[in-house]
Scaffold this motif. Structure first.
Motif, mmCIF file in Angstrom:
data_model
loop_
_atom_site.group_PDB
_atom_site.id
_atom_site.type_symbol
_atom_site.label_atom_id
_atom_site.label_comp_id
_atom_site.label_asym_id
_atom_site.label_seq_id
_atom_site.Cartn_x
_atom_site.Cartn_y
_atom_site.Cartn_z
ATOM 1 N N TYR A 249 80.042 48.745 48.362
ATOM 2 C CA TYR A 249 79.402 50.058 48.356
ATOM 3 C C TYR A 249 78.403 50.135 47.210
ATOM 4 C CZ TYR A 249 83.515 51.192 51.198
ATOM 5 O OH TYR A 249 84.486 51.193 52.164
ATOM 6 N N VAL A 257 79.117 54.983 47.926
ATOM 7 C CA VAL A 257 78.463 55.357 49.182
ATOM 8 C C VAL A 257 78.003 54.095 49.920
ATOM 9 C CG1 VAL A 257 77.704 57.560 48.242
ATOM 10 C CG2 VAL A 257 76.171 55.591 48.143
ATOM 11 N N TYR A 258 77.672 54.262 51.181
ATOM 12 C CA TYR A 258 77.176 53.188 52.034
ATOM 13 C C TYR A 258 75.912 52.588 51.426
ATOM 14 C CZ TYR A 258 75.380 51.023 56.369
ATOM 15 O OH TYR A 258 74.884 50.164 57.313
ATOM 16 N N GLN A 259 75.921 51.268 51.222
ATOM 17 C CA GLN A 259 74.829 50.594 50.516
ATOM 18 C C GLN A 259 73.451 50.898 51.080
ATOM 19 O OE1 GLN A 259 75.548 46.379 50.519
ATOM 20 N NE2 GLN A 259 76.505 46.385 48.495
ATOM 21 N N HIS A 260 73.310 50.784 52.388
ATOM 22 C CA HIS A 260 71.970 50.874 52.963
ATOM 23 C C HIS A 260 71.441 52.305 52.991
ATOM 24 C CE1 HIS A 260 71.633 46.648 53.952
ATOM 25 N NE2 HIS A 260 72.886 46.677 54.323
ATOM 26 N N ASN A 261 72.328 53.292 53.035
ATOM 27 C CA ASN A 261 71.879 54.675 52.878
ATOM 28 C C ASN A 261 71.313 54.883 51.481
ATOM 29 O OD1 ASN A 261 74.290 56.578 54.900
ATOM 30 N ND2 ASN A 261 72.634 55.220 55.482
ATOM 31 N N HIS A 262 72.050 54.420 50.485
ATOM 32 C CA HIS A 262 71.605 54.577 49.106
ATOM 33 C C HIS A 262 70.303 53.830 48.876
ATOM 34 C CE1 HIS A 262 71.883 53.353 44.684
ATOM 35 N NE2 HIS A 262 71.611 54.636 44.685
ATOM 36 N N ALA A 264 67.975 53.011 51.066
ATOM 37 C CA ALA A 264 66.855 53.632 51.772
ATOM 38 C C ALA A 264 66.332 54.852 51.025
ATOM 39 C CB ALA A 264 67.292 54.019 53.179
ATOM 40 N N ILE A 265 67.263 55.684 50.540
ATOM 41 C CA ILE A 265 66.856 56.901 49.847
ATOM 42 C C ILE A 265 66.206 56.582 48.505
ATOM 43 C CG2 ILE A 265 67.749 58.965 48.698
ATOM 44 C CD1 ILE A 265 69.822 59.124 50.963
ATOM 45 N N ILE A 269 62.460 52.770 53.090
ATOM 46 C CA ILE A 269 63.004 52.141 54.294
ATOM 47 C C ILE A 269 62.347 50.809 54.619
ATOM 48 C CG2 ILE A 269 63.717 54.339 55.290
ATOM 49 C CD1 ILE A 269 61.193 54.281 57.020
ATOM 50 N N ASP A 273 66.794 44.044 53.691
ATOM 51 C CA ASP A 273 68.236 44.284 53.526
ATOM 52 C C ASP A 273 68.831 43.451 52.401
ATOM 53 O OD1 ASP A 273 68.195 46.071 55.612
ATOM 54 O OD2 ASP A 273 68.894 44.632 57.106
#
Length: 330
Positions: A249, A257-262, A264-265, A269, A273
């Motif tokens: 995470y 929190v979810y890695q890719h959400n963090h 991206a924000i 985007i 990855d």
């Protein structure tokens, strides 16, 4: 019950707790077609970021998923006994059921690793994971560690039978006096109870009994390394925390929190990855360093909860709940 202490005197080090220890394991991580573990690549990637401590598995060392070069990466190297990789069950932070390693593993394999590594670096060796009574676990660990007098020794106390979900706290309490021979007292988060409060309570009971018998040894909670539970267990009297959460995470504003959400924000985007993941690893290590300083500051400032950057009110009310359960004044 929260405190700061010093470990490593036997090794000529003076490292103070709390310690938030990044861990590595092949369990739950991918292998390529040539049998190379993703864990190996992550260690090579992050070695420049790791300075104070890390934890690796003797199982992964033996099967050469851990490069020998890590012996000089950190000041303190925890070598776990390999039981986690052979465990059918997973820890709380697992995102899917990983299953157990297909490789053979027993105490003889563990000794081969300890024979090779115990004098290479400043090592903390962990006792072999077996399903015996607490007293038998202690005797078995003492026998194992006789061969490695120059290392620090962690007794990892586990549940006594396979069918049990949790450790027998009464057995631990009745054998506290025999723990004086070890440098660190280890417990796994998942075996401490069925709620965070129960786990805090059991940690506090053990810490209080250790203090009563003047056994000034730090408690290590295996499998707990995140922005919420690590401070809570610290308030209950534990001082060392390790886990794989930092690889699974991203730590953000006091939660995992979810890695890719963090990613991206924070960075947009269009970022690849693999870069999102590597950046998350590096930021998590920095986050743990900052959290460690907050935990120390809490103690130095006589239990000032405002020293925690996030969730200070939550930590205060949780500590009050613990004190109520213990029957003591907060």
């Amino acid at each position: 019950m929260a405190r700061i202490s010093t470990i490593g005197q036997k090794l000529g080090l003076r490292i103070s707790t709390p310690l938030l220890v990044p861990s590595f394991s092949t369990k739950g991580f991918k292998f390529n077609t040539e049998g190379q573990s993703e864990t190996t690549n992550i260690i090579n990637l992050m070695s420049d970021w790791l300075t104070e401590s890390m934890l690796v598995s003797a199982h992964d060392i033996y099967y050469k998923y851990i490069p020998e070069e890590i012996s000089t990466v950190t000041e303190l190297l925890f070598i776990d006994s390999g039981g986690y990789e052979k465990l059918i069950d997973d820890d709380f932070s697992s995102v899917f059921f990983a299953g157990a390693s297909v490789h053979e593993w027993n105490e003889n394999y563990l000794r081969k690793v300890y024979d090779q590594w115990s004098n290479l670096t400043s090592c903390v060796l962990v006792s072999y994971d077996n399903k015996k009574t607490v007293k038998e676990q202690i005797e078995s660990a003492k026998e194992l560690f006789k061969s490695y007098p120059n290392s620090l020794h962690t007794i990892l106390l586990k549940r006594e039978r396979e069918e049990n979900l949790y450790i027998n706290i009464d057995s631990v309490m009745s054998n506290i006096q025999y723990l004086t021979n070890f440098d660190i007292i280890g417990l796994t988060e998942k075996e401490l109870g069925n709620s965070i409060l129960t786990r805090m309570h059991n940690i506090a009971l053990i810490r209080q009994e250790l203090d009563k018998q003047d056994i000034n040894k730090p408690i290590h909670i295996f499998g707990s390394l995140d922005p919420v539970t690590s401070p809570l267990y610290f308030l209950a009297g534990a001082e060392i925390f390790d886990g794989l959460t930092w690889l699974r995470y991203s730590y953000f504003n006091g939660i995992a929190v979810y890695q890719h959400n963090h990613g991206a924000i924070k960075t947009g985007i269009s970022i690849r990855d693999d870069r999102v993941r590597s950046q998350s690893f590096a930021e998590n290590i920095s986050y743990l360093e900052e959290l460690k300083l907050q935990m120390k500051s809490y103690v130095i400032n006589n239990g000032d909860f405002t020293k925690f950057k996030f969730h200070s009110d939550f930590f205060r009310t949780s500590y009050d709940s613990l004190c109520t359960k213990l029957g003591v004044l907060a």
